[in-house]
Design a protein around this motif. Structure first.
Motif, mmCIF file in Angstrom:
data_model
loop_
_atom_site.group_PDB
_atom_site.id
_atom_site.type_symbol
_atom_site.label_atom_id
_atom_site.label_comp_id
_atom_site.label_asym_id
_atom_site.label_seq_id
_atom_site.Cartn_x
_atom_site.Cartn_y
_atom_site.Cartn_z
ATOM 1 N N THR A 1 0.857 -1.192 0.000
ATOM 2 C CA THR A 1 0.000 0.000 0.000
ATOM 3 C C THR A 1 0.890 1.236 0.000
ATOM 4 O O THR A 1 1.762 1.376 0.862
ATOM 5 N N LEU A 2 0.698 2.095 -0.991
ATOM 6 C CA LEU A 2 1.488 3.318 -1.064
ATOM 7 C C LEU A 2 1.109 4.259 0.082
ATOM 8 O O LEU A 2 -0.034 4.237 0.563
ATOM 9 N N PRO A 3 2.058 5.064 0.539
ATOM 10 C CA PRO A 3 1.740 6.012 1.616
ATOM 11 C C PRO A 3 0.588 6.933 1.226
ATOM 12 O O PRO A 3 0.411 7.260 0.040
ATOM 13 N N ALA A 4 -0.189 7.357 2.195
ATOM 14 C CA ALA A 4 -1.276 8.312 1.929
ATOM 15 C C ALA A 4 -0.694 9.566 1.276
ATOM 16 O O ALA A 4 0.437 9.970 1.569
ATOM 17 N N SER A 5 -1.439 10.166 0.356
ATOM 18 C CA SER A 5 -0.923 11.300 -0.423
ATOM 19 C C SER A 5 -0.468 12.436 0.479
ATOM 20 O O SER A 5 0.572 13.066 0.238
ATOM 21 N N ARG A 6 -1.215 12.702 1.567
ATOM 22 C CA ARG A 6 -0.842 13.791 2.457
ATOM 23 C C ARG A 6 0.467 13.472 3.194
ATOM 24 O O ARG A 6 1.332 14.325 3.359
ATOM 25 N N VAL A 7 0.613 12.196 3.602
ATOM 26 C CA VAL A 7 1.818 11.781 4.332
ATOM 27 C C VAL A 7 3.044 11.879 3.434
ATOM 28 O O VAL A 7 4.100 12.396 3.832
ATOM 29 N N LEU A 8 2.929 11.373 2.190
ATOM 30 C CA LEU A 8 4.082 11.420 1.279
ATOM 31 C C LEU A 8 4.414 12.855 0.903
ATOM 32 O O LEU A 8 5.596 13.217 0.792
ATOM 33 N N ALA A 9 3.405 13.693 0.712
ATOM 34 C CA ALA A 9 3.649 15.097 0.375
ATOM 35 C C ALA A 9 4.428 15.802 1.482
ATOM 36 O O ALA A 9 5.393 16.538 1.223
ATOM 37 N N ASP A 10 4.016 15.569 2.727
ATOM 38 C CA ASP A 10 4.722 16.179 3.860
ATOM 39 C C ASP A 10 6.161 15.673 3.931
ATOM 40 O O ASP A 10 7.093 16.444 4.203
ATOM 41 N N ARG A 11 6.354 14.396 3.672
ATOM 42 C CA ARG A 11 7.687 13.807 3.777
ATOM 43 C C ARG A 11 8.633 14.361 2.716
ATOM 44 O O ARG A 11 9.820 14.595 2.980
ATOM 45 N N LEU A 12 8.111 14.554 1.499
ATOM 46 C CA LEU A 12 8.949 15.038 0.397
ATOM 47 C C LEU A 12 8.953 16.558 0.281
ATOM 48 O O LEU A 12 9.635 17.109 -0.592
ATOM 49 N N ALA A 13 8.168 17.216 1.136
ATOM 50 C CA ALA A 13 8.066 18.685 1.113
ATOM 51 C C ALA A 13 7.588 19.180 -0.245
ATOM 52 O O ALA A 13 8.141 20.111 -0.838
ATOM 53 N N ILE A 14 6.544 18.522 -0.776
ATOM 54 C CA ILE A 14 5.933 18.945 -2.043
ATOM 55 C C ILE A 14 4.431 19.064 -1.797
ATOM 56 O O ILE A 14 3.919 18.664 -0.752
ATOM 57 N N SER A 15 3.704 19.578 -2.791
ATOM 58 C CA SER A 15 2.273 19.768 -2.605
ATOM 59 C C SER A 15 1.538 18.431 -2.709
ATOM 60 O O SER A 15 1.986 17.506 -3.403
ATOM 61 N N ARG A 16 0.399 18.346 -2.030
ATOM 62 C CA ARG A 16 -0.380 17.114 -2.070
ATOM 63 C C ARG A 16 -0.924 16.857 -3.471
ATOM 64 O O ARG A 16 -1.035 15.710 -3.906
ATOM 65 N N SER A 17 -1.259 17.936 -4.197
ATOM 66 C CA SER A 17 -1.792 17.761 -5.556
ATOM 67 C C SER A 17 -0.776 17.087 -6.468
ATOM 68 O O SER A 17 -1.132 16.337 -7.381
ATOM 69 N N THR A 18 0.530 17.339 -6.236
ATOM 70 C CA THR A 18 1.581 16.689 -7.019
ATOM 71 C C THR A 18 1.548 15.182 -6.804
ATOM 72 O O THR A 18 1.638 14.390 -7.752
ATOM 73 N N VAL A 19 1.402 14.757 -5.546
ATOM 74 C CA VAL A 19 1.345 13.326 -5.229
ATOM 75 C C VAL A 19 0.091 12.706 -5.810
ATOM 76 O O VAL A 19 0.121 11.611 -6.382
ATOM 77 N N VAL A 20 -1.046 13.419 -5.700
ATOM 78 C CA VAL A 20 -2.305 12.898 -6.216
ATOM 79 C C VAL A 20 -2.216 12.664 -7.713
ATOM 80 O O VAL A 20 -2.677 11.631 -8.232
ATOM 81 N N LYS A 21 -1.577 13.611 -8.472
ATOM 82 C CA LYS A 21 -1.416 13.440 -9.921
ATOM 83 C C LYS A 21 -0.566 12.219 -10.243
ATOM 84 O O LYS A 21 -0.870 11.446 -11.162
#
Length: 499
Positions: free
Chosen positions: A50-70
């Protein structure tokens, strides 16, 4: 151990630095998508993850959540992941072959040379029977897995974890927990009339670990080991891997022929005798009382240690008590081996050995330098399993089911092979049976042919140490349900007829 989230962060930053010039022309969500896609294709992110939740991965990589969602949406569109309610984005099993990394030529001269022992074990690994096959029919060494009381075991396990204290999560004694060793000592006294102190019992993961520990403790390269002919291939592999000089001694109706064993100066280097007295493997002959006494006397004369491998003693001695070698030996020259892996199920990984006093310090020292201890959670649950008489009840059920399946197996075997293969009658109860092949038929070829059709058997010829070998099939019937026994033996008969 590095988590998936930590690994993704590390890879993202490393690849961003490494390809900084290329990244200028690539959108951020595309870079993340490519990173995840490569990880899935190369099995760095395995199917089912299971991939990390989009919000969790965004915070970890210091990028926007919309980037992860795309990036996640692209993976779903391309069929690499699927979105399940309440489960997030899961990696799918790819239908097309995964791309493999380019093969790198290794210069062995650039690395340290493998030790003589490492080379020896690698050379002799072919002696071992494979345990990788998923099929149960007709693999030897398995009990009736379908009747194991899973609910009872699960309830005991849940009870253990419900009341566990944090202090119990620390290191455990290498030789095993006291409660289990005391119960095994009482159990052996009742079932095998073996009188030993709990501190003489060492809890291990199984018989093979016991043999490795004993061999490593006692043997120098070139030291002698007496083995029955034929014998367990895995046992032969261990002692051969340790560099032992193997003396294969034939058996007869009374067991190992003690009179044929080396004596005097010829036995000077022999330190160990491996035996299966309750039920010889794989023929099934029990060792006579006179022969056991002769073996004890031989060991005393030649200053050797006897290994009494009682691999299925609950089965062999269920209806008729037979004296153990350990109970006849007043000189502390016998090591008694037992295992629960063949009685309950192999995945439990727990067995034991009863040691003479003088072997306790070196074996315990070797334990502390290697696997340390069997998980105490398994030991406590097994102890409760014994104390609540679940083990006793399970043995009773096991023998009843094994008897029924053996009767059906024998009937169907005779029907489908009609004398083309000769099944040997089991002299004492066992969870396997042996069938001999006609002259000129190689059992390894028959075993390979059956394996192609998901039928597992073991080659009798692998049980022989010397060049003169017999050909046959070792068949485990007890783990196979009756309808499958009928179907698989019918299939085997048809396959054999085409050879």
């Amino acid at each position: 151990m590095e988590s998936l989230l930590e690994r993704l962060e590390r890879n993202f930053r490393e690849k961003s630095r490494r390809h900084a010039s290329l990244n200028k022309n690539t959108k951020l969500y595309q870079r993340l998508h490519n990173l995840l896609k490569d990880g899935i294709i190369n099995n760095e992110i395995p199917a089912g993850s299971t991939l990390p939740a989009s919000r969790v991965l965004a915070d970890r990589l210091a990028i926007s959540r919309s980037t992860v969602v795309k990036a996640y949406e692209l993976l779903r569109l391309e069929g690499y992941t699927e979105s399940k309610a309440g489960s997030g984005n899961q990696v799918k099993l790819l239908q097309e072959p995964r791309s493999l990394p380019e093969k790198v030529e290794i210069d062995v001269q650039a690395y340290p040379e493998i030790s003589r022992m490492g080379q020896s074990f690698q050379k002799n690994v072919g002696l071992i029977n494979s345990t990788d096959d998923k099929s149960l029919a007709f693999r030897p060494g398995l009990p009736p897995l379908d009747i194991f009381p899973v609910t009872q075991w699960k309830n005991l396990s849940n009870l253990y974890w419900r009341h566990i204290k944090s202090s119990a999560l620390s290191y455990s004694p290498s030789s095993g927990i006291d409660q289990l060793k005391s119960n095994i000592a009482s159990y052996l006294n009742l079932s095998r009339r073996i009188k030993c102190e709990p501190h003489q019992i060492i809890i291990v993961s199984g018989s093979l670990q016991s043999l490795y520990l004993l061999g490593s403790t006692l043997l120098n390269p070139g030291d002698g080991v007496v083995m029955e002919e034929p014998t367990f291939p895995n046992v032969h592999s261990i002692f051969k891997g340790l560099g032992a000089d193997i003396h294969a001694v034939p058996i007869d109706d009374g067991g190992i022929q003690v009179k044929a064993m080396p004596e005097g100066s010829e036995a000077a280097t022999i330190k160990l005798v491996h035996s299966t007295p309750s039920c010889h493997y794989p023929i099934g002959t029990p060792m006579s009382l006179d022969r056991k006494q002769d073996l004890v006397a031989w060991a005393r004369r030649n200053k050797a240690i006897i290994i009494e491998n009682d691999y299925e003693h609950e089965v062999h001695n269920y209806r008729e008590y037979r004296s153990s070698i350990y109970s006849l030996d007043t000189d502390q020259r016998t090591v008694y081996l037992g295992t629960f892996n063949r009685l309950l199920h192999p995945s439990i990984r727990i067995g034991y050995m009863v040691l003479p006093e003088y072997l306790l310090p070196p074996v315990e020292a070797l334990l502390k330098h290697s696997h340390r201890f069997v998980p105490p959670s398994i030991q406590v649950v097994l102890n409760q399993f014994i104390e609540k008489h679940y083990l006793h009840n399970h043995i009773h059920s096991l023998m009843q089911v094994a008897d029924e399946r053996l009767a059906l197996f024998t009937e169907q075997f005779e029907s489908h092979f009609k004398g083309k293969l000769r099944q040997l009658a089991n002299p004492v109860p066992s969870l396997h049976t042996l069938a001999l092949l006609p002259n000129g038929v190689k059992d390894t070829e028959v075993v390979a042919h059956f394996a192609q059709h998901n039928i597992v058997t073991h080659a009798y010829s692998k049980c022989f140490v010397n060049k003169e070998k017999q050909n046959g099939l070792i068949l485990g019937y007890s783990s196979v349900r009756k309808p499958i026994i009928r179907r698989k033996l019918s299939q085997m008969g048809a396959l054999y007829a085409k050879l």
